[in-house]
Design an enzyme around this catalytic site. Structure first.
Site, PDB file in Angstrom:
ATOM      1  N   ASP A 215       0.843  -1.205   0.000  1.00 25.54           N
ATOM      2  CA  ASP A 215       0.000   0.000   0.000  1.00 25.54           C
ATOM      3  C   ASP A 215       0.878   1.254   0.000  1.00 25.54           C
ATOM      4  O   ASP A 215       0.651   2.190   0.755  1.00 25.54           O
ATOM      5  CB  ASP A 215      -0.925  -0.006   1.217  1.00 25.54           C
ATOM      6  CG  ASP A 215      -2.099   0.966   1.073  1.00 25.54           C
ATOM      7  OD1 ASP A 215      -2.367   1.410  -0.059  1.00 25.54           O
ATOM      8  OD2 ASP A 215      -2.737   1.272   2.096  1.00 25.54           O
ATOM      9  N   PHE A 216       1.884   1.236  -0.877  1.00 30.55           N
ATOM     10  CA  PHE A 216       2.831   2.361  -0.937  1.00 30.55           C
ATOM     11  C   PHE A 216       2.162   3.498  -1.710  1.00 30.55           C
ATOM     12  O   PHE A 216       2.502   3.804  -2.847  1.00 30.55           O
ATOM     13  CB  PHE A 216       4.117   1.900  -1.617  1.00 30.55           C
ATOM     14  CG  PHE A 216       5.333   2.730  -1.281  1.00 30.55           C
ATOM     15  CD1 PHE A 216       5.774   2.847   0.027  1.00 30.55           C
ATOM     16  CD2 PHE A 216       6.049   3.378  -2.275  1.00 30.55           C
ATOM     17  CE1 PHE A 216       6.901   3.599   0.342  1.00 30.55           C
ATOM     18  CE2 PHE A 216       7.172   4.127  -1.979  1.00 30.55           C
ATOM     19  CZ  PHE A 216       7.598   4.240  -0.670  1.00 30.55           C
TER      20      PHE A 216
END
Length: 360
Positions: A215-216
């Protein structure tokens, strides 16, 4: 996906009492922070002491081993020089505490952790220059490279075979497609899922495995000014979507989220890709799948957001952040097609890599 009643809803009084009891701290300020299905607070204890209180949803709180692994990963990255948060133990020495709390649904169990507060602002609030996009790609690659070195007796827990946010699990979106009935983008999403099943799924064995942060995104990356014209990444937040995966998954996720608020979105991948390949050059199979994997992440975001808004209508504004521009980006990439998009991404990324090498 978490159920509607699983998201915590602590009052400031409950937060204050919890922090005092578990950590012997008395916050002078409590500020809510945005979150998908957990509850986060910025706590100011004194002029030089700030923390983030993270209260996990009751569904994820049933898997303490996974949460302990996420905490371990943050510490592992921090100890190797990457800007991840670290945990402040409770007064009894625990890295997290399972608490019985009534948030309006009766007593439920929620895992509570207190984390360091990192300096900086989210990447959404600074000019999205080629330089910061390059740094985002480079940091994503460094992060996964370091995580691949991590050892833990429970690493198998990261397989997460039914985790809907994993790019390994794109077909799990299909039961939720009815939520898009009447929306023209539904057909694009269906087509992307079908292409994933025929063109990507059979080739997963050709991708290099790693542990993904997963979930960058533009709200999970903090930056600070480095000099008058550049920024450095000062924080990596939220390891809740961490899972076993592949390097190319992390790259696709990073590209997709960096596109969301960028006016020249088609060129974003060029700079992110150049930064990524300064650490981990793609192999042929990964390169061939990247375009479709970026589309898949857009589809995940759109479908899951529709479902979650039904569960949490009060959190609609935050949940639909990506959807506001995501549909437009997805449709444009789809209409241009793989060949046109790849030519723009890969040729330009090669030029960017050359320029970076000359600067060094």
């Amino acid at each position: 996906m978490a159920l509607a009643e699983s998201k915590p809803n602590l009052s400031h009084l409950q937060v204050s009492e919890l922090v005092k009891r578990l950590f012997d701290l008395t916050p002078s300020q409590i500020h809510p922070l945005p979150s998908y299905d957990d509850q986060n607070f910025h706590l100011v204890v004194s002029e030089d002491k700030e923390y983030v209180l993270k209260v996990m949803n009751s569904e994820d709180s049933q898997n303490p081993t996974l949460l302990e692994l996420q905490t371990h990963a943050m510490t592992f990255l921090h100890e190797r020089g990457l800007p991840a948060q670290t945990v402040l133990p409770t007064t009894s020495g625990q890295v997290m505490s399972l608490e019985d709390i009534d948030c309006g649904f009766g007593m439920q169990k929620y895992v509570v952790r207190l984390l360091t507060y990192l300096p900086g602002t989210t990447i959404t609030k600074v000019p999205c220059s080629p330089q910061i996009l390059y740094e985002a790609g480079k940091m994503a690659a460094k992060m996964d490279t370091v995580l691949q070195e991590m050892e833990h007796p429970q690493l198998h827990v990261l397989q997460r075979e039914k985790f809907i946010w994993s790019l390994s699990n794109i077909p799990l979106l299909e039961p939720y497609l009815h939520l898009m009935d009447g929306d023209p983008v539904q057909q694009v999403v269906k087509s992307v899922i079908q292409l994933y099943k025929t063109c990507v799924q059979p080739k997963l064995g050709s991708f290099r495995k790693c542990i993904n942060h997963g979930d960058f995104n533009d709200h999970n990356i903090l930056v600070q000014p480095d000099d008058s014209t550049a920024y450095k990444i000062s924080g990596i937040l939220d390891f809740g979507d961490m899972s076993s995966g592949y390097y190319v998954f992390e790259l696709a996720i990073t590209i997709m989220y960096m596109m969301i608020e960028n006016p020249t979105s088609l060129d974003v991948a060029r700079d992110v890709l150049a930064g990524w390949e300064s650490v981990i050059p793609l192999n042929e199979a990964e390169r061939d799948a990247l375009y479709l994997l970026v589309l898949c992440r857009f589809c995940q975001s759109l479908v899951v957001a529709r479902h979650t808004v039904v569960q949490h209508p009060e959190n609609k504004d935050y949940l639909m952040i990506t959807t506001k521009t995501g549909i437009r980006h997805l449709c444009r990439l789809w209409e241009l097609g793989k060949e046109v998009v790849e030519k723009r991404w890969f040729q330009n990324a090669a030029q960017d890599s050359g320029l970076q090498a000359q600067e060094v």
